[in-house]
Design a protein around this motif. Structure first.
Motif, PDB file in Angstrom:
ATOM      1  N   LEU A  88       0.844  -1.195   0.000  1.00 41.00           N
ATOM      2  CA  LEU A  88       0.000   0.000   0.000  1.00 41.00           C
ATOM      3  C   LEU A  88       0.878   1.244   0.000  1.00 41.00           C
ATOM      4  O   LEU A  88       1.929   1.272   0.646  1.00 41.00           O
ATOM      5  CB  LEU A  88      -0.910  -0.004   1.234  1.00 41.00           C
ATOM      6  CG  LEU A  88      -1.893  -1.181   1.332  1.00 41.00           C
ATOM      7  CD1 LEU A  88      -2.573  -1.175   2.694  1.00 41.00           C
ATOM      8  CD2 LEU A  88      -2.919  -1.120   0.212  1.00 41.00           C
ATOM      9  N   PRO A  89       0.458   2.299  -0.676  1.00 38.64           N
ATOM     10  CA  PRO A  89       1.281   3.513  -0.763  1.00 38.64           C
ATOM     11  C   PRO A  89       1.270   4.292   0.541  1.00 38.64           C
ATOM     12  O   PRO A  89       0.336   4.145   1.357  1.00 38.64           O
ATOM     13  CB  PRO A  89       0.598   4.311  -1.882  1.00 38.64           C
ATOM     14  CG  PRO A  89      -0.827   3.883  -1.820  1.00 38.64           C
ATOM     15  CD  PRO A  89      -0.798   2.418  -1.438  1.00 38.64           C
ATOM     16  N   PRO A  90       2.259   5.149   0.759  1.00 32.75           N
ATOM     17  CA  PRO A  90       2.311   5.931   2.004  1.00 32.75           C
ATOM     18  C   PRO A  90       1.183   6.952   2.125  1.00 32.75           C
ATOM     19  O   PRO A  90       0.876   7.402   3.221  1.00 32.75           O
ATOM     20  CB  PRO A  90       3.684   6.617   1.939  1.00 32.75           C
ATOM     21  CG  PRO A  90       4.058   6.608   0.495  1.00 32.75           C
ATOM     22  CD  PRO A  90       3.456   5.364  -0.079  1.00 32.75           C
ATOM     23  N   ASP A  91       0.567   7.343   0.988  1.00 33.90           N
ATOM     24  CA  ASP A  91      -0.529   8.314   1.049  1.00 33.90           C
ATOM     25  C   ASP A  91      -1.892   7.635   1.161  1.00 33.90           C
ATOM     26  O   ASP A  91      -2.910   8.162   0.724  1.00 33.90           O
ATOM     27  CB  ASP A  91      -0.500   9.234  -0.165  1.00 33.90           C
ATOM     28  CG  ASP A  91      -0.630   8.481  -1.487  1.00 33.90           C
ATOM     29  OD1 ASP A  91      -0.642   7.228  -1.474  1.00 33.90           O
ATOM     30  OD2 ASP A  91      -0.724   9.136  -2.543  1.00 33.90           O
ATOM     31  N   LEU A  92      -1.904   6.470   1.778  1.00 34.10           N
ATOM     32  CA  LEU A  92      -3.116   5.677   1.947  1.00 34.10           C
ATOM     33  C   LEU A  92      -4.260   6.498   2.535  1.00 34.10           C
ATOM     34  O   LEU A  92      -5.414   6.386   2.103  1.00 34.10           O
ATOM     35  CB  LEU A  92      -2.796   4.489   2.873  1.00 34.10           C
ATOM     36  CG  LEU A  92      -3.915   3.525   3.245  1.00 34.10           C
ATOM     37  CD1 LEU A  92      -4.378   2.760   2.020  1.00 34.10           C
ATOM     38  CD2 LEU A  92      -3.428   2.555   4.323  1.00 34.10           C
ATOM     39  N   TRP A  93      -3.961   7.325   3.542  1.00 35.48           N
ATOM     40  CA  TRP A  93      -4.986   8.111   4.237  1.00 35.48           C
ATOM     41  C   TRP A  93      -4.876   9.602   3.985  1.00 35.48           C
ATOM     42  O   TRP A  93      -5.801  10.347   4.322  1.00 35.48           O
ATOM     43  CB  TRP A  93      -4.884   7.899   5.753  1.00 35.48           C
ATOM     44  CG  TRP A  93      -4.837   6.492   6.237  1.00 35.48           C
ATOM     45  CD1 TRP A  93      -3.790   5.875   6.868  1.00 35.48           C
ATOM     46  CD2 TRP A  93      -5.883   5.505   6.158  1.00 35.48           C
ATOM     47  NE1 TRP A  93      -4.115   4.572   7.179  1.00 35.48           N
ATOM     48  CE2 TRP A  93      -5.393   4.319   6.757  1.00 35.48           C
ATOM     49  CE3 TRP A  93      -7.178   5.519   5.635  1.00 35.48           C
ATOM     50  CZ2 TRP A  93      -6.159   3.165   6.850  1.00 35.48           C
ATOM     51  CZ3 TRP A  93      -7.942   4.367   5.721  1.00 35.48           C
ATOM     52  CH2 TRP A  93      -7.436   3.211   6.314  1.00 35.48           C
ATOM     53  N   SER A  94      -3.784  10.070   3.441  1.00 38.46           N
ATOM     54  CA  SER A  94      -3.446  11.490   3.519  1.00 38.46           C
ATOM     55  C   SER A  94      -4.401  12.421   2.779  1.00 38.46           C
ATOM     56  O   SER A  94      -4.462  13.614   3.082  1.00 38.46           O
ATOM     57  CB  SER A  94      -2.011  11.728   3.019  1.00 38.46           C
ATOM     58  OG  SER A  94      -1.879  11.304   1.678  1.00 38.46           O
ATOM     59  N   GLU A  95      -5.154  11.918   1.796  1.00 41.23           N
ATOM     60  CA  GLU A  95      -6.080  12.785   1.066  1.00 41.23           C
ATOM     61  C   GLU A  95      -7.487  12.766   1.638  1.00 41.23           C
ATOM     62  O   GLU A  95      -8.374  13.454   1.135  1.00 41.23           O
ATOM     63  CB  GLU A  95      -6.118  12.372  -0.414  1.00 41.23           C
ATOM     64  CG  GLU A  95      -4.792  12.537  -1.145  1.00 41.23           C
ATOM     65  CD  GLU A  95      -4.269  13.967  -1.069  1.00 41.23           C
ATOM     66  OE1 GLU A  95      -5.084  14.901  -1.223  1.00 41.23           O
ATOM     67  OE2 GLU A  95      -3.061  14.143  -0.838  1.00 41.23           O
ATOM     68  N   ALA A 461      -8.935  10.753  -6.565  1.00 41.01           N
ATOM     69  CA  ALA A 461      -8.553  11.800  -5.616  1.00 41.01           C
ATOM     70  C   ALA A 461      -7.468  11.334  -4.653  1.00 41.01           C
ATOM     71  O   ALA A 461      -7.056  12.095  -3.772  1.00 41.01           O
ATOM     72  CB  ALA A 461      -9.778  12.264  -4.840  1.00 41.01           C
ATOM     73  N   GLY A 462      -7.010  10.091  -4.803  1.00 36.10           N
ATOM     74  CA  GLY A 462      -5.956   9.580  -3.933  1.00 36.10           C
ATOM     75  C   GLY A 462      -6.448   9.074  -2.596  1.00 36.10           C
ATOM     76  O   GLY A 462      -5.648   8.848  -1.676  1.00 36.10           O
TER      77      GLY A 462
END
Length: 519
Positions: A88-95, A461-462
């Motif tokens: 899973l990418p590090p921006d899993l929650w960031s957006e 939207a990520g």
């Protein structure tokens, strides 16, 4: 503030790249330890800028300094599973917004073990924090609360210790709950002794005073709290008997609350009135695995945790085969069935394996443990030449195991469920699509179905983590009869690269509800 820290870190790194390249850095170190004169007394050799003044204190206390490298993740980003493990990418929650994620994490209810595993992965993944005030730890708190509810006490405790149980009072409260159920409250109590502001809960502070050996202070605070009405009657009585066991002599048992807290649970145990865990929520089952409970209690606790994906298959098998059952009925029938199958497989004799498999399958299905059972025995059953009903059950077990794709090649006949499962296990839709709505809904995800518009917009939207949580919820809705939601959820998993999760979830949903299998 997060942006300022990032800029500071970048500037600092750019300025010091050359000097740091020549140094060996071994993990995270206290920055004060790099200043040698603070450790070797060199400070006394410095010449004061002003004449010395009379001392204003009779001692000097060096404060504890919590350090973290400039590029280390914040509290909210803490996780046990790195990207190299989860994919899973590090921006899993960031957006996504924290206030959107928190209720999703709390409410999502995986319908099959494959999605329980995905939920655990999301809860334990290292990832950048979601959008929200930096001072809050609400998403991490929500992750910890869900791990607690699922019975994931050991990984939850490891996660909170990775994040820092003393980072805030909210995290400390959770640390204490996890530690109490895992019998490791000593460290949390020592932390509270050093930082009393971590908890305003008087019961916790009194308990920790006693745990750390300050019995007199614990008794004083308890007496004061009772006089001021700051503790309810039950808690005060439990703490009083904990501090002074003589008070329990000849006294009536303390009334048991319908939903005890972890602290109340441990206090009941400490005063000799241990509560059974079966009527209590799942996380309390962990208390029976510590070695002090009887074998029956341990097996029942392990089964409860295994159903939620919070216990390894091998640990469950280890408890099942620990000794010979001394009775029959209920859990003992399951223990005997698993042991008989294990022994039959060791013998390699199909005439012994077939009846043992039929009995074990029926027992484990009634207990809701077919998937752990199949992961344990499916590959072993594939090595035995069985016929008739036993052969069908062995094939189903292998399809429910990690070897599902290999097993699919052995599916023959016209049974619509098995034909659909075999196709999905190989990553394709059966031709033609089956007529049964549930089968068709699962198969359509492999026939070019697109991701639903709402989830597709989230992915663009990520908002990957949010989309996955909603897909898990969609699958549960589909399992309850809204068959189109199964297709949508599976298509989403496939679109983001979770092909194995999609296949396992579909196979489990179909086989676990297959009326053609032995009950």
């Amino acid at each position: 503030m997060r942006t300022d820290r990032a800029c500071l870190a970048a500037a600092f790194a750019a300025a010091l790249t050359a000097p740091l390249a020549a140094q060996e850095v071994q993990g995270t170190q206290d920055p004060l330890s790099a200043i040698e004169w603070l450790e070797d007394g060199g400070a006394e050799q410095m010449t004061p800028l002003q004449p010395p003044e009379p001392p204003v204190a009779d001692r000097v206390a060096r404060p504890e300094v919590e350090s973290r490298p400039l590029d280390a993740p914040g509290v909210e980003a803490a996780g046990l599973l790195p990207m190299s493990v989860t994919g899973l990418p590090p921006d899993l929650w960031s957006e996504s917004r924290t206030e959107t994620l928190v209720p999703l994490v709390a409410a999502v209810d995986p319908a099959v073990p494959a999605l329980s595993a995905l939920l655990f992965t999301l809860l334990l993944a290292e990832a950048d924090p979601s959008q929200g005030p930096e001072t809050e730890v609400s998403l991490l708190a929500a992750r910890l609360d869900r791990l607690f509810d699922e019975g994931g006490i050991e990984p939850g405790l490891a996660l909170i210790e990775r994040a820092g149980g003393t980072a805030s009072p909210a995290l400390f409260t959770r640390w204490m709950d996890f530690a109490l159920l895992s019998r490791t409250a000593e460290n949390a109590c020592r932390a509270l002794e050093r930082q009393p502001a971590l908890s305003e809960d008087l019961a916790t502070r009194i308990y920790c005073d006693a745990r750390t050996g300050d019995w007199e202070h614990a008794a004083t605070v308890l007496g004061t709290a009772e006089a001021l009405g700051r503790l309810d009657e039950r808690t005060a009585e439990l703490l009083a008997r904990f501090i002074d066991p003589a008070l329990a002599d000849g006294a009536s048992p303390v009334a048991v609350p319908p939903r005890p807290t972890p602290l109340e649970f441990r206090l009941f145990e400490a005063i000799g009135e241990t509560l059974p865990t079966q009527p209590l929520p799942v996380p309390f089952a962990v208390a029976d695995l510590g070695g002090t409970s009887g074998w029956r209690a341990q097996v029942l606790a392990a089964e409860r945790l295994a159903r939620r994906g919070a216990l390894s298959d091998n640990r469950l098998l280890g408890l099942y085969t620990e000794r010979s059952p001394a009775a029959s009925g209920g859990v003992w029938d399951r223990v005997a069935a698993v042991q008989a199958l294990d022994e039959a497989l060791e013998s390699g004799r199909p005439d012994l394996v077939a009846p043992a498999l039929r009995q074990a399958w029926s027992q484990m299905r009634s207990a809701g443990l077919l998937v752990p059972f199949s992961r344990l025995f499916g590959p072993r059953l594939a090595e035995v030449s069985l016929e008739g009903e036993a052969a069908g059950l062995a094939l189903r077990a292998e399809l429910l195991s990690p070897e599902y794709e290999i097993a699919a090649a052995n599916v023959t006949g016209t049974d619509p469920t098995m034909r659909t499962v075999a196709a999905i296990a190989q990553g394709r839709a059966p031709e033609p699509l089956p007529d049964a709505p549930r089968l068709a809904a699962a198969a359509e995800a492999w026939s070019g179905t697109e991701v639903p518009r709402r989830l597709s917009e989230m992915l663009r939207a990520g908002k990957l983590g949010e989309a996955l949580l909603r897909a898990i919820a969609l699958f549960s809705s589909g399992a309850e009869g809204n068959h189109g939601d199964i297709t949508a959820a599976l298509a989403t998993f496939r679109a983001v690269g979770l092909e194995d999760t999609a296949r396992r979830a579909a196979i489990q949903a179909l086989l676990l509800h297959d009326e053609g299998a032995l009950r």
